[in-house]
Enzyme design. Structure first.
Site, PDB file in Angstrom:
ATOM      1  N   ASP A 150       2.249   4.469   0.567  1.00  0.00           N
ATOM      2  CA  ASP A 150       2.094   5.657   1.253  1.00  0.00           C
ATOM      3  C   ASP A 150       3.269   6.396   1.466  1.00  0.00           C
ATOM      4  OD1 ASP A 150       3.448   4.088   3.030  1.00  0.00           O
ATOM      5  OD2 ASP A 150       1.966   4.059   4.750  1.00  0.00           O
ATOM      6  N   ASP A 203       3.170  -5.794   3.904  1.00  0.00           N
ATOM      7  CA  ASP A 203       3.023  -4.367   4.036  1.00  0.00           C
ATOM      8  C   ASP A 203       2.565  -4.336   5.625  1.00  0.00           C
ATOM      9  OD1 ASP A 203       1.244  -1.947   4.532  1.00  0.00           O
ATOM     10  OD2 ASP A 203       2.165  -1.619   2.507  1.00  0.00           O
ATOM     11  N   PHE A 237       0.914  -1.284  -0.183  1.00  0.00           N
ATOM     12  CA  PHE A 237       0.075   0.019  -0.196  1.00  0.00           C
ATOM     13  C   PHE A 237       0.680   1.237  -0.141  1.00  0.00           C
ATOM     14  CE2 PHE A 237      -1.803  -3.575   2.830  1.00  0.00           C
ATOM     15  CZ  PHE A 237      -2.661  -4.018   1.932  1.00  0.00           C
TER      16      PHE A 237
END
Length: 377
Positions: free
Chosen positions: A276, A350, A274
């Site tokens: 970010d 993750d 993910f």
């Protein structure tokens, strides 16, 4: 399509035009349609990561570091840290997975899961819940759980689809004078998401169940129906995607269902990490990513990168691709050393790296995170 191949199509079209026949004009129109359709086709996150990494100028995937991280994860392969069970550890403030509110809590939190970094490190939004003071993403989790205990129906789509900015501001109130960033945007995406749930049965479960038990179809459904989840950009002439919040929403759904003993969701391998601003930092720290000197200087100077900026896209895309290579190397080690098939997917990696970053934040303080104010992460 590469710029060279686009040029080849254009040259071919121009050559056909010179014949000036009706057939040639039809061929030109067809060629143009083909070029445009390929150019606008959005690459999914994994393909986007590879496309970006192959062209990156300021962010580099380091093979030695990839192998180092894979080796580290190999020694954790039997740990709960590398299973869906690690979801609860990463989300300690979530309701019990078996509760009726757990899935709607996940939707509310993931819909507003973006941009928690402070303008000044000394002025952070803080939320205290049950004697513990939280910062960053956990302020959101604490605030939502606090509101539930205060009797606010914050997990009910009927309520949050039409709540006011002031009501949300009260739910997300900080202990100090520094508010949670982007209140207006959080209100907009939450009410929008709530309205979509209302149109599809009135709960996150009734909405997401339309995709069956297929992770890819779930992501596609979320992105299609809820505009704020369309985490997309244009890079080197191609439409790309990261879908950070959409993917983590599906992964969190999987985590809850796994805790209920109902986590039989197919195609979880389709999800990527993910992308970010926190996991890239730990990937640099562990040596799987490297930033150019120019980019490091930019980040150390505190420059805010706009969403879609080439450097911002490279950080996110190379993060995705480095975790893909870590997973590939890890599975190779499991096969060669254990003679087994590896079931660890990028989402689980993750789930491990994000808490790792929080735990080792002091050791990683010399590595800057990139700052981008947007609703995507």
């Amino acid at each position: 399509m590469s710029s060279q191949r686009s040029s080849d199509w254009s040259i071919a079209a121009n050559q056909v035009v010179k014949t000036r026949s009706p057939t040639s004009q039809w061929c030109v129109a067809l060629l143009h349609t083909v070029v445009v359709s390929i150019m606008v086709q959005i690459l999914f996150p994994r393909e986007s990561g590879r496309f970006i990494a192959e062209r990156s100028r300021d962010v580099f995937v380091e093979e030695e570091g990839v192998h180092k991280v894979a080796e580290m994860l190999y020694h954790l392969r039997h740990s709960e840290d590398l299973t869906a069970s690690s979801w609860k550890k990463a989300n300690p403030l979530a309701p019990a997975p078996t509760s009726d509110q757990a899935l709607n809590w996940v939707f509310v939190v993931d819909t507003m899961n973006f941009s928690f970094w402070p303008d000044k490190e000394t002025e952070q939004c803080e939320v205290t819940y049950k004697g513990t003071t939280y910062t960053g993403y956990l302020t959101l989790c604490a605030a939502i759980t606090r509101a539930m205990e205060e009797g606010v129906p914050i997990t009910d789509p009927k309520y949050f689809s039409q709540m006011s900015v002031e009501e949300l501001g009260h739910v997300l109130r900080s202990d100090n004078q520094t508010p949670m960033p982007m209140l207006q945007e959080r209100h907009q995406v939450l009410t929008e998401g709530g309205r979509v749930l209302q149109e599809h049965g009135g709960s996150f479960w009734s909405f997401i169940s339309q995709a069956g038990n297929d992770a890819r179809k779930m992501v596609e459904l979320v992105v299609k129906k809820i505009p704020s989840y369309r985490d997309e950009a244009t890079h080197e002439g191609r439409s790309i995607s990261f879908y950070k919040r959409a993917q983590i929403l599906v992964a969190d759904f999987w985590g809850v269902m796994e805790a209920r003993g109902e986590g039989d969701i197919i195609d979880m391998d389709w999800l990527t990490m993910f992308a970010d601003y926190r996991v890239p930092q730990v990937l640099v720290y562990l040596g799987a990513l490297r930033y150019s000197d120019a980019l490091m200087q930019t980040l150390n100077n505190g420059e805010v990168l706009s969403s879609g900026d080439r450097r911002e896209v490279e950080i996110r895309g190379c993060s995705i691709w480095s975790v893909e290579l870590i997973k590939e190397r890890l599975c190779k080690l499991v096969h060669e050393r254990d003679g087994q098939t590896c079931s660890i997917n990028p989402a689980v990696i993750d789930f491990y790296l994000w808490p790792y970053a929080k735990k080792h934040h002091k050791e990683m303080a010399h590595i800057p995170i990139h700052h981008t104010r947007c609703i995507y992460y």
